[in-house]
Design a protein around this motif. Sequence first.
Motif, PDB file in Angstrom:
ATOM      1  N   ALA A 269       0.828  -1.250  -0.025  1.00  0.00           N
ATOM      2  CA  ALA A 269       0.015  -0.006  -0.006  1.00  0.00           C
ATOM      3  C   ALA A 269       0.794   1.281  -0.101  1.00  0.00           C
ATOM      4  O   ALA A 269       0.592   2.243  -0.633  1.00  0.00           O
ATOM      5  CB  ALA A 269      -0.921   0.056   1.185  1.00  0.00           C
ATOM      6  N   TYR A 270       2.003   1.292   0.683  1.00  0.00           N
ATOM      7  CA  TYR A 270       2.922   2.285   0.841  1.00  0.00           C
ATOM      8  C   TYR A 270       3.582   2.694  -0.671  1.00  0.00           C
ATOM      9  O   TYR A 270       3.340   3.921  -1.126  1.00  0.00           O
ATOM     10  CB  TYR A 270       4.016   2.063   1.946  1.00  0.00           C
ATOM     11  CG  TYR A 270       4.916   3.159   1.925  1.00  0.00           C
ATOM     12  CD1 TYR A 270       4.742   4.532   2.459  1.00  0.00           C
ATOM     13  CD2 TYR A 270       6.369   3.070   1.249  1.00  0.00           C
ATOM     14  CE1 TYR A 270       5.469   5.337   2.626  1.00  0.00           C
ATOM     15  CE2 TYR A 270       7.339   4.030   1.244  1.00  0.00           C
ATOM     16  CZ  TYR A 270       6.970   5.194   2.039  1.00  0.00           C
ATOM     17  OH  TYR A 270       7.803   6.316   1.993  1.00  0.00           O
ATOM     18  N   ARG A 271       3.844   1.418  -1.205  1.00  0.00           N
ATOM     19  CA  ARG A 271       4.756   1.670  -2.512  1.00  0.00           C
ATOM     20  C   ARG A 271       3.446   2.284  -3.642  1.00  0.00           C
ATOM     21  O   ARG A 271       4.052   2.952  -4.504  1.00  0.00           O
ATOM     22  CB  ARG A 271       5.157   0.346  -3.159  1.00  0.00           C
ATOM     23  CG  ARG A 271       6.242  -0.187  -2.514  1.00  0.00           C
ATOM     24  CD  ARG A 271       7.357   0.544  -2.890  1.00  0.00           C
ATOM     25  NE  ARG A 271       7.613   0.773  -4.148  1.00  0.00           N
ATOM     26  CZ  ARG A 271       8.618  -0.181  -4.760  1.00  0.00           C
ATOM     27  NH1 ARG A 271       8.874  -0.942  -4.151  1.00  0.00           N
ATOM     28  NH2 ARG A 271       8.956   0.193  -5.826  1.00  0.00           N
ATOM     29  N   LYS A 272       2.304   2.073  -3.417  1.00  0.00           N
ATOM     30  CA  LYS A 272       1.428   2.561  -4.370  1.00  0.00           C
ATOM     31  C   LYS A 272       0.843   3.750  -4.085  1.00  0.00           C
ATOM     32  O   LYS A 272      -0.064   4.311  -4.831  1.00  0.00           O
ATOM     33  CB  LYS A 272       0.089   1.520  -4.274  1.00  0.00           C
ATOM     34  CG  LYS A 272       0.198   0.156  -5.150  1.00  0.00           C
ATOM     35  CD  LYS A 272       0.644   0.400  -6.463  1.00  0.00           C
ATOM     36  CE  LYS A 272       1.052  -1.146  -7.168  1.00  0.00           C
ATOM     37  NZ  LYS A 272       1.297  -0.637  -8.562  1.00  0.00           N
ATOM     38  N   GLY A 273       1.309   4.412  -2.781  1.00  0.00           N
ATOM     39  CA  GLY A 273       0.967   5.710  -2.348  1.00  0.00           C
ATOM     40  C   GLY A 273      -0.387   5.796  -1.709  1.00  0.00           C
ATOM     41  O   GLY A 273      -0.886   6.851  -1.632  1.00  0.00           O
TER      42      GLY A 273
END
Length: 306
Positions: A269-273
């Motif tokens: 989720a962090y990588r996808k923003g």
Amino acid sequence: MAVNRGWQIYCRQQASKWALVLALLAKHVLVTESFSVTTDTPQVSVKEGAAADLHCQYSADFGLPRVEWKYFRADGSNWYVYYDGKITDSYKGRVDFSALALHFKKTVPADDGNYFCQVTGDGGSHAGEAKVTLVVQVPPDTPHASIPTSVTTGSEVTLRCMESVGQPPSTYKWLRNNLFMPEDPKSNQAYLNSSYTIDPKAGTLNFKSVSKSDSGEYACQAGNGVGTPKTSSPVVHMEVYDTNVGGIVAGVIVALLILAFIGIGLWFAYRKGYIGRNNKPKVIYSQPPPDEMDDGDFKQKSSFVV
């Protein structure tokens, strides 16, 4: 003179009695032997690979009968071994027929079963048969033992041992710490605190209420009187705990897996923003219209849109 006459009458009476007895015996023999089929080998037991002779005799009143040999398996399926004056295809080269026997040159495990010598004479109006059981002895294979590695005190535990190659079927023994366990634990001082039962035919070792003293290294042995008995390998150590250590370990593993999946989800989720990034205002620079620009003097004007 009277004595002689009396003696003659007595002898005649005795002769009549014996004649009647002999007639009855002769009638019985004729009845029992009439169109009879018998064998002097009702069960033949040989080791795998050995020769075997299955005998069949029939009474002379059959004349020149039709003789057939039929095989029946334990599951009910059946087929001919000798039919219509010849050995059937699946037995050619391995089985010979004679008027008095069926001869196996070399037996295989699949030959184990019941054979019927069927005799028919007088145009089919008279028939009889004799049964011969062939037992092909096969030594047991190495058995497979199902043994838990950890159990909880007071629980019911069943250990299992099985092999399916041996003929006749194997019986089983259990070993703990490399010593054979008695079928009755009360017969041995070392097992007085145990509450187990052994089923030699089923191959089970059942603890109704397992205790700490039942901990140890377990193995089982299969034997059927043919060849050398076989022992399961490797031995398995069964530990009896006061608490369900296995359940605790499994719970910890499941918890760690759940945490790992949560961590992977957060990272994705962090990588996808989707989470973890601050939304900064976007700055858009716009060029002023030409009429607002002085000749020879370029001044940059910018506007900020939030």
